[in-house]
Design an enzyme around this catalytic site. Sequence first.
Site, PDB file in Angstrom:
ATOM      1  CG  ASP A  30      -1.971   1.084   1.217  1.00  0.00           C
ATOM      2  OD1 ASP A  30      -2.382   1.486   0.113  1.00  0.00           O
ATOM      3  OD2 ASP A  30      -2.379   1.536   2.300  1.00  0.00           O
ATOM      4  CG  LEU A  75      -7.865   5.196   0.358  1.00  0.00           C
ATOM      5  CD1 LEU A  75      -9.043   6.070  -0.052  1.00  0.00           C
ATOM      6  CD2 LEU A  75      -8.298   4.174   1.394  1.00  0.00           C
ATOM      7  CG  HIS A  76      -2.711   3.780  -3.816  1.00  0.00           C
ATOM      8  ND1 HIS A  76      -1.700   4.720  -3.883  1.00  0.00           N
ATOM      9  CD2 HIS A  76      -3.847   4.416  -4.198  1.00  0.00           C
ATOM     10  CE1 HIS A  76      -2.203   5.871  -4.294  1.00  0.00           C
ATOM     11  NE2 HIS A  76      -3.504   5.716  -4.491  1.00  0.00           N
ATOM     12  N   PRO A  77      -4.249  -0.534  -1.793  1.00  0.00           N
ATOM     13  CG  PRO A  77      -6.243  -1.520  -1.085  1.00  0.00           C
ATOM     14  CD  PRO A  77      -5.623  -0.193  -1.408  1.00  0.00           C
TER      15      PRO A  77
END
Length: 552
Positions: A299, A473-475
Site C-alpha cells: 500500500d 488507498l492503494h492496497p
Amino acid sequence: MASTDYDFVIVGGGSAGSVLANRLSADSTNRVLVLEAGRSDYRVDPLIHMPAALTFPIGNRFYDWRYESEPEPCLQGRRIFHARGKVLGGSSSINGMIFQRGNPLDYEHWAAASGMETWDYAHCLPYFKRMENCLAAALDDPFRGHAGPLVLERGPATNPLFGAFFEAVQQAGYPLTDDVNGYRQEGFAPFDRNVHRGRRLNAARAYLHPVSGRQNLDVKTHAFVTRVEFEGRRAVGVEYARGNLLPRRVRAGEVILCGGAINSPQVLQVSGVGDADELARLGIEVVHNLAGVGQNLQDHLEVYVQHACKQPVSMAPYLKWRYRPWIGSEWLLFRRGPGSTNHFEAGGFVRTNDDVDRPNLMFHFLPIAVRYDGSAPAGGHGYQVHIGPMLSDVRGTVRIRNADPRVHPALRFNYLSTQQDRREWVEAIRIARRILEQPAMRPFDGGELAPGAQVETDEQILAWVAKEAETALHPSCTCKMGTDEMAVVEPTTLKIHGLEGIRIVDASVMPCVPNGNIYAPIMMVAEKVSDLILGNTPLPPEPVEFYRHQRT
C-alpha cells in the site's frame, strides 16, 4: 438453489470487472455475467458523479466496504481505515479521480522476474494507450492514446497557489515536466484526472454502461459472492446471495475474480484455496494449497503537510455549509464551478537520493488544508501537500478470520516497520518542508499548521507520522503473478497456479505496487488480459525511449 450457465462469471463490477465485461462480451457468442455486491452507480447520484463530493461516499455503508486494519504496531497501535468501493465501478466510483500510470521502470522491474518478460513497459504501453482519450496530449504523442473510452482531462491548476507551488519546487531544485504519464514522470505538473465535462468518469460509465444493452451481458448488483465452487481442482461456478434470499449457484466455463486486493484473496481462502495449515485450522476444506494467497500486501501511506494561507485564495470558503446549495446547483445545472473538480489538480514525483533509479516520493498539492475524508479542516484559508514513499519495502497480509465470507478479513500492513521506510519518511517530510518554505510561497505562507514547529528531529518526525499517517488507498499485490513459490497466478494467462477455470484480474496480481495511484495500472492489466482470454493477438510492444535518471 437455482443454477444458470455462463461462459464467464466476473466476480466484482469494479475497475477491472468493467473492462472485462466490455471486452469479453464484444464476442456475441460469449455469455457474460457480472456479479457486483454493491449498488448501481446511478446516473443521478451526485455523491458519485460530482467530483468535489468525493469525500461523502467514503465511510458510507452504501458505497464503501469500510475495512479496517489490525492495530498497526508501528503506528501507535492505530487501526487504519481503508475505503474500498462497494458499488458498480468499484473504487473508481469513490476515489480521488487521479490518473497515473506509474513510472516505466516499475514495469521494467516487474519484467525482470522469471516468466514476467511480457510485462515490461513496451508491452504495457499499448494497453495504457488503448484505454484512454487524453485530451491534453498532442495527437502524435507516442506515449498517449486518443481513441479509448476513458476520457482524461488535465487539471487546470489556475488557482494562484498552484502557480506559486510550481515556482517553489523549481526554487527547491526540482524540475517541472510536461506529463507525468509521458516521457518523464519525475518532476511536477498538472495531473490527468478521470473527470469529463464536470463529472466523474468511473470505470462503469466508461466501459460497462455503454454496452449494457448487449443481449449476452448480464449485470447483477447486490449480488454477494460467498464462495467459488470447485469440482476437483476446476472452478465450475460461484455461489452468491442477494439480500435475505436463498443462495444461488451459477455455473461458469470460467470464473474471473475482480474483487480487488482484499476481497479476491478472501474469496479464495473461504473457498479452500490458500495456505493449507491456516485453512485447516479454521475448519475449511482445502481445495488447493497455495501459500501466496493473501501474502505480499502492499500500500501507500501518506500524511498532509499543511500551511495557513495569508491571502483569501484557497478553497476553504467552499467547505462552509452556506455555500453548498450554490455549489450543488451550479454543478447540477451547468456542470461547472467548485463542484466540477476533484481539486487534486497538480503534484509531482521526486527522488529522495541518488540511490534510487526512479522517483520514490509522490506529492499531491491541494489549495485547501483538510483531511482526505473532508474532516478536520484548518478553519481558515490554507494549503497542503499529500506526501508519502512510493517504493516502500513494507509487506503485509490478508487473512480470513473464519469461514464466514461476510466477516472482514484481518488486514496487517506493517506500516513504518522497516529501516528503509522510516528513512524515506524522514526524507519525505524534510523535502516537503523545503519546497513549502521557498520564496515563491512567502506571499501566501501563514505558517506551518502540521506537523508544526515542535516537530523537527528525525525521531519527532517519525512519531508524528505514526500518529497522523493514513492510507492513500492503494492496497495491492496479495495474489501476485509470477513463477516463484509465493506466486498465485501465472504471468502469461493470470490463471491461478494449479487450478483450472479460474483467473484473477485486479490489483492483487501486481507483484509490486506501481509508483503512483493504482487505478490506471489496474485498467491496463484488465485490457491486456482481455486479449489473452479471448485468444486475440496481443498488441505489438512499443519500445519507446523514456526518461532514466543518470546516477552520478
